[in-house]
Design a protein around this motif. Structure first.
Motif, PDB file in Angstrom:
ATOM      1  N   ASP A   1       0.845  -1.191   0.000  1.00 40.20           N
ATOM      2  CA  ASP A   1       0.000   0.000   0.000  1.00 40.20           C
ATOM      3  C   ASP A   1       0.885   1.248   0.000  1.00 40.20           C
ATOM      4  N   THR A   2       0.870   1.956  -1.111  1.00 39.76           N
ATOM      5  CA  THR A   2       1.755   3.119  -1.256  1.00 39.76           C
ATOM      6  C   THR A   2       1.322   4.291  -0.385  1.00 39.76           C
ATOM      7  N   ARG A   3       0.112   4.255   0.139  1.00 45.59           N
ATOM      8  CA  ARG A   3      -0.324   5.347   1.017  1.00 45.59           C
ATOM      9  C   ARG A   3       0.450   5.352   2.317  1.00 45.59           C
ATOM     10  N   VAL A   4       0.926   4.207   2.733  1.00 45.54           N
ATOM     11  CA  VAL A   4       1.703   4.150   3.968  1.00 45.54           C
ATOM     12  C   VAL A   4       3.030   4.877   3.784  1.00 45.54           C
ATOM     13  N   THR A   5       3.753   4.523   2.751  1.00 46.15           N
ATOM     14  CA  THR A   5       5.071   5.128   2.545  1.00 46.15           C
ATOM     15  C   THR A   5       4.988   6.593   2.130  1.00 46.15           C
ATOM     16  N   SER A   6       3.825   7.027   1.658  1.00 50.15           N
ATOM     17  CA  SER A   6       3.682   8.435   1.276  1.00 50.15           C
ATOM     18  C   SER A   6       3.218   9.306   2.437  1.00 50.15           C
ATOM     19  N   LYS A   7       2.855   8.684   3.557  1.00 50.65           N
ATOM     20  CA  LYS A   7       2.312   9.450   4.678  1.00 50.65           C
ATOM     21  C   LYS A   7       3.141   9.341   5.957  1.00 50.65           C
ATOM     22  N   VAL A   8       3.962   8.298   6.087  1.00 48.24           N
ATOM     23  CA  VAL A   8       4.787   8.141   7.286  1.00 48.24           C
ATOM     24  C   VAL A   8       6.209   7.765   6.891  1.00 48.24           C
ATOM     25  N   ALA A   9       7.142   8.000   7.803  1.00 45.05           N
ATOM     26  CA  ALA A   9       8.556   7.676   7.561  1.00 45.05           C
ATOM     27  C   ALA A   9       9.140   7.048   8.823  1.00 45.05           C
ATOM     28  N   LEU A  10       9.882   5.960   8.650  1.00 48.54           N
ATOM     29  CA  LEU A  10      10.501   5.261   9.780  1.00 48.54           C
ATOM     30  C   LEU A  10      11.533   6.152  10.456  1.00 48.54           C
ATOM     31  N   ARG A  11      11.432   6.281  11.763  1.00 55.24           N
ATOM     32  CA  ARG A  11      12.401   7.068  12.520  1.00 55.24           C
ATOM     33  C   ARG A  11      13.707   6.291  12.683  1.00 55.24           C
ATOM     34  N   THR A  12      14.802   6.988  12.762  1.00 59.28           N
ATOM     35  CA  THR A  12      16.071   6.317  13.017  1.00 59.28           C
ATOM     36  C   THR A  12      16.115   5.794  14.442  1.00 59.28           C
ATOM     37  N   THR A  13      15.448   6.513  15.360  1.00 59.45           N
ATOM     38  CA  THR A  13      15.325   6.082  16.751  1.00 59.45           C
ATOM     39  C   THR A  13      13.883   6.272  17.187  1.00 59.45           C
ATOM     40  N   PRO A  14      13.232   5.247  17.702  1.00 54.22           N
ATOM     41  CA  PRO A  14      11.844   5.404  18.147  1.00 54.22           C
ATOM     42  C   PRO A  14      11.722   6.512  19.180  1.00 54.22           C
TER      43      PRO A  14
END
Length: 461
Positions: free
Chosen positions: A312-325
């Motif tokens: 689902d491309t909506r996930v990658t277009s709306k959020v980004a993985l943090r380097t540190t939680p």
């Protein structure tokens, strides 16, 4: 064109005072010897003043976006503001405090903003009605524009307040002291009826409003900058109102009138947007944030990622993985909300994707399951997913399953735009929203603003 810096007299109605005896419709009358008074603008505005009032109203619509989206997104368990400075984002807003929302909560800020926009629309219309610089056709176009924006503003506040209701009237701007005479609160149902009336009136006025507006429209309204094309935006809002009324035939009627804005074949991104800039007098995008920020990051609720369908491309277009939680007050955020790559990125006001999803919902509710599923497939395939016949064949022909699928598509398409909380409330599913804290609870509605309560106590109607 960008939003212009508006002279103070155009913004008098936007000054809000959260004092015990003041309604949010009350304004402070400030006399500036170098500028026209509000009375002179209302009684006979010049062409220049009409332009400034129009641009000022367009600019005012952007106010309240941050408060509205963070508040609705947090209650709807889409995302959290893990501010280390303002702890109420993870306590009061999430329902962990005894007594819930405080009487003077700051999370009603958008109520003030949208009330100010509504008031500014009324001022603009009053000025147009009495301006000798305009002909009747031009006045009708402005009336239609203002009634649409007033209804749009009222709908935001109503959905936040829900069964508290909202005020739907205030006295005429030409009457002395009218700022101190707001009408009574009416029920949710009555308020929706009035919002629909304003939208229908606005559509009628736009239809006889000529081919151009008598004031500039900013670049964000490209494709919607004439009375005829703006009317399709009006009908998009009317479809949303019908949705909240559970008037499914009304939804389809409004969407048909919203064409070509509404289209099952046009780009889903089509629609007006709020624009931002770094130009002096303008503002930057309030929803923009740097990735991996620490002091006050907006982080996605983790289930938004883990419950998404693969690809689902909506996930990658709306959020980004943090380097540190980010961990704060018991909540852990692994992903930043990252919907806007720069501080001048535009924000959608309404787009075809939302209209297609309303069309799907109406068809499903009316038992036209095949048409509803086909509309959902338009959104699914645009988001990198397989059609339902391949990915979820068991839902086809099953109304309840298709409603669940529709709500899920709205969850991902309209993420953090102020819909999830209201959607789950419409379907009596608030109890299914996740709670990341053991003492948290999901509110049904916001508390009535303190200034409004105090006003009614001192001025019973």
């Amino acid at each position: 064109m960008k939003y212009l810096k508006i002279k103070p007299y155009t913004l008098l109605i936007g000054v809000m005072f959260m004092l015990p005896a003041c309604s949010v419709f009350q304004t402070k009358q400030v006399v500036d010897p170098n500028l026209p008074s509000q009375a002179s603008v209302v009684t006979n505005a010049t062409a220049v003043q009409i332009n400034e009032l129009g641009i000022g109203l367009e600019s005012s619509m952007r106010s309240g976006m941050f408060s509205f989206r963070v508040t609705t997104g947090s209650i709807g368990r889409e995302a959290y503001d893990l501010s280390s400075v303002e702890t109420t984002y993870t306590t009061e807003l999430l329902g962990t405090t005894n007594g819930g929302l405080s009487a003077t909560t700051g999370f009603n800020a958008s109520y003030d903003n949208f009330s100010a926009t509504r008031r500014e629309a009324a001022l603009f219309m009053a000025a147009a009605n009495n301006s000798s610089a305009l002909n009747e056709t031009q006045r009708n176009s402005i009336r239609g524009f203002c009634n649409t924006i007033e209804a749009w503003s009222m709908l935001f506040n109503l959905e936040m307040q829900y069964q508290n209701g909202i005020r739907i009237t205030f006295t005429d701007l030409n009457s002395p002291g009218d700022m101190l005479n707001p009408g009574p609160f009416v029920s949710y149902t009555a308020a929706l009826t009035e919002i629909k009336r304003l939208l229908d009136l606005g559509a009628t006025q736009l239809a006889i409003g000529g081919t151009t507006f008598a004031f500039p429209m900013t670049t964000g309204w490209a494709g919607f900058s004439t009375p005829a094309t703006f009317a399709t935006f009006n009908r998009g809002i009317a479809a949303e109102v019908a949705m909240y009324q559970s008037d499914w035939n009304g939804v389809l009627t409004a969407l048909n009138a919203a064409a070509p804005f509404f289209s099952l074949t046009a780009p889903l991104s089509t629609g007006p947007v709020f624009t931002f800039s770094t130009v002096s007098g303008d503002i930057t995008n309030p929803m923009y944030q740097l990735k991996n920020t620490i002091s006050a990051p907006l982080v996605a609720q983790n289930l938004f990622i883990t419950e998404a369908e693969a690809g689902d491309t909506r996930v990658t277009s709306k959020v980004a993985l943090r380097t540190t939680p980010r961990s704060y007050n018991g909540i852990v955020g692994n992903y930043d909300v990252f919907m806007y790559p720069t501080n001048t990125s535009s924000i959608s006001i309404m787009r075809n994707e939302e209209l297609v999803l309303m069309y799907a919902e109406a068809q499903i509710q009316l038992g036209q399951l095949g048409q509803g599923a086909a509309a959902l497939d338009v959104v699914r395939t645009a988001s990198g997913l397989q059609p339902l016949a391949i990915a979820k064949p068991a839902v086809l022909g099953n109304q309840a399953a298709l409603i669940t699928e529709m709500l899920n598509q709205r969850r991902y398409s309209l993420f953090f735009e102020g819909h999830r909380w209201f959607d789950m409330r419409r379907y009596n599913l608030l109890n299914t929203l996740p709670n990341d804290l053991p003492t948290a609870k999901v509110y049904v509605q916001m508390i009535r603003p303190f200034a409004e309560v105090q006003w009614d106590l001192k001025h019973p109607q």
